[in-house]
Design a protein around this motif. Structure first.
Motif, mmCIF file in Angstrom:
data_model
loop_
_atom_site.group_PDB
_atom_site.id
_atom_site.type_symbol
_atom_site.label_atom_id
_atom_site.label_comp_id
_atom_site.label_asym_id
_atom_site.label_seq_id
_atom_site.Cartn_x
_atom_site.Cartn_y
_atom_site.Cartn_z
ATOM 1 N N PRO A 318 40.953 35.131 45.117
ATOM 2 C CA PRO A 318 41.225 33.935 44.309
ATOM 3 C C PRO A 318 41.817 32.787 45.131
ATOM 4 O O PRO A 318 42.438 33.008 46.166
ATOM 5 C CB PRO A 318 42.233 34.438 43.276
ATOM 6 C CG PRO A 318 42.922 35.584 43.937
ATOM 7 C CD PRO A 318 41.905 36.228 44.845
ATOM 8 N N PHE A 322 45.980 33.202 40.204
ATOM 9 C CA PHE A 322 45.143 33.019 39.005
ATOM 10 C C PHE A 322 45.647 33.807 37.797
ATOM 11 O O PHE A 322 45.232 33.564 36.673
ATOM 12 C CB PHE A 322 43.690 33.410 39.300
ATOM 13 C CG PHE A 322 43.473 34.901 39.322
ATOM 14 C CD1 PHE A 322 43.835 35.633 40.427
ATOM 15 C CD2 PHE A 322 42.948 35.564 38.215
ATOM 16 C CE1 PHE A 322 43.667 37.012 40.454
ATOM 17 C CE2 PHE A 322 42.777 36.939 38.223
ATOM 18 C CZ PHE A 322 43.143 37.662 39.347
ATOM 19 N N THR A 331 40.745 28.283 40.890
ATOM 20 C CA THR A 331 39.809 29.412 40.947
ATOM 21 C C THR A 331 38.762 29.297 39.842
ATOM 22 O O THR A 331 37.561 29.472 40.081
ATOM 23 C CB THR A 331 40.591 30.750 40.782
ATOM 24 O OG1 THR A 331 41.593 30.820 41.798
ATOM 25 C CG2 THR A 331 39.671 31.941 40.889
ATOM 26 N N THR A 356 38.845 39.790 43.043
ATOM 27 C CA THR A 356 37.784 38.811 42.799
ATOM 28 C C THR A 356 37.084 39.052 41.467
ATOM 29 O O THR A 356 36.789 38.111 40.729
ATOM 30 C CB THR A 356 36.763 38.850 43.950
ATOM 31 O OG1 THR A 356 37.480 38.929 45.172
ATOM 32 C CG2 THR A 356 35.880 37.628 43.947
#
Ligand code: AMP
Length: 396
Positions: A318, A322, A331, A356
């Motif tokens: 990120p 986030f 992001t 991710t």
């Protein structure tokens, strides 16, 4: 795909097919709480069964030290059966007479799951004697567990050396995406790397700068780079002792003609807390008593421009903290932009590793990327340019 042997080349009818799958699913009180991994391997199981093969599933579960009922795959057999909508037999050992007897009783199209391969020390040691015991149970070997392919274990690598070996459909999809992403990408190729720390991603960054045309660095790790270039970063998370490493990566990028794109502004706050009072500052004007928790809007614009320039995007990590609003905005904005370009057919986007998947899910765009890999360690090792033993063993 020509580089790997796949199910397209396998003659499975009437054969005993040992299929390595990832069934390391999250469980609570004996129940599977997230069936994503089961769903991923259903097409391979279904296809082999439909073609008249006898499906013998091999998988690990957890990290047992020897036999441990808490790490049994028995409840997972029931879950696979439910998702497959057909019976799945289970034997409480993956080698030996009980397994052999059940395998002999299988009819074409039947499915059997054998107990946790890690109940035997020979699995992680890739012990040839254990490999032979497993190999006795099958005529062919199919590997559908990319997430375990960075380990040279008996059921992920050893078997591929002694039986005719093929990639299953989930493995094939992963290899296809990785080939498109980094091995033979359409250029320009851009990578976005974010996340907390440089220290966990030095190999990855050093490999990427030699492979990609531009590298966007975001998240906490960008602070280490910004600090290394001589700017103040206040109280931001950073590894100041890695300044020399950061400079080496920047030099290596320059030599390889890879543009490095660092944040030009940062969303700053006094504390790491959801809803914290925040303000965006230029990267050369970060207040001493604040921390950068996200990339600012001008950085997002630069990142979006880099995505516009790209034919292929590889993304890991990120761009900010986030998990806590509003520091998810950088992001989310970049992820949505990449998803939009992908939907328009202008971008091949491959993402994966660590947080991710959670970040893309949070942005609501995981399904809009070309491919999102849920294989943490294996995906990162691939980004580091390492060869994965379980994948190498499937090369045609
Ligand atoms: P990684 O596991 O290395 O991909 O790191 C992901 C973590 O990095 C997430 O938990 C983010 O909250 C954290 N992170 C990203 N950017 C920042 C930042 N600027 N400051 C602190 N933590 C961050």
């Amino acid at each position: 795909m020509t580089a790997f042997r796949t199910l397209d080349q396998a003659e499975v009818k009437g054969k005993r097919v040992l299929v390595r799958v990832d069934l390391n699913v999250p469980m609570e009180n004996g129940r599977v709480t997230d069936a994503t991994r089961i769903e991923r391997v259903l097409p391979t199981i279904q296809e082999i069964a439909d073609k008249g093969g006898k499906v013998i599933l091999l998988a690990h579960f957890g990290r047992p030290k020897g036999r441990d009922p808490k790490e049994s795959l028995k409840p997972v057999a029931e879950a696979v059966s439910k998702h497959l909508d057909k019976p799945v037999a289970f034997v409480d050992d993956c080698i030996g007479e009980a397994a052999a007897q059940t395998v002999r009783s299988l009819k074409d199209g039947d499915v059997l799951l054998l107990e946790n391969t890690r109940f035997h020390a020979g699995e992680e040691k890739n012990d040839p004697a254990f490999v032979q015991e497993l190999a006795k149970l099958g005529d062919l070997y199919v590997n559908d567990a990319f997430s375990a392919a960075h380990r040279a274990h008996a059921s992920t690598e050893g078997l591929a050396r002694v039986l005719p070996a093929y990639a299953g459909r989930a493995m094939q999809a992963e290899l296809d995406a990785l080939t498109k992403g980094l091995e033979a990408p359409k250029r320009p190729l851009v990578a976005i790397v974010g996340g907390a720390k440089v220290s966990t991603k030095i190999d990855l960054l050093e490999n990427l700068v030699t492979r990609v045309d531009a590298l966007v660095i975001g998240g906490g790790m960008a602070n280490t780079f910004v600090h290394a270039t001589g700017l103040g970063i206040g109280k931001s998370l950073a590894e100041k002792d890695l300044a020399a490493t950061a400079m080496r990566i920047i030099d290596k990028a320059r030599e390889a003609n890879c543009a490095i794109i660092l944040p030009v502004d940062g969303v700053c706050a006094y504390e790491f807390k959801a809803g914290a009072h925040n303000h965006t500052y230029g990267i050369d004007a970060i207040p001493e008593d604040q921390m950068i928790l996200d990339v600012g809007s001008q950085s997002v614009e630069r990142i979006s421009a880099a995505i516009n320039d790209a034919a292929t995007l590889v993304w890991n990590g990120p761009l900010g903290a986030f998990e806590i609003t509003p520091f998810d905005q950088g992001t989310v904005a970049a992820a949505r932009h990449a998803a939009q370009r992908t939907k328009e057919g202008k971008l091949v986007s491959v993402a994966g590793g660590g947080d991710t998947v959670a970040a893309l899910n949070h942005a609501g765009v995981a399904d809009d990327f070309t491919y999102v890999s849920t294989a943490g360690g294996a995906f990162l090792e691939w980004l580091e340019g390492k060869s994965l033993p379980g994948v190498e063993a499937l090369r045609a």
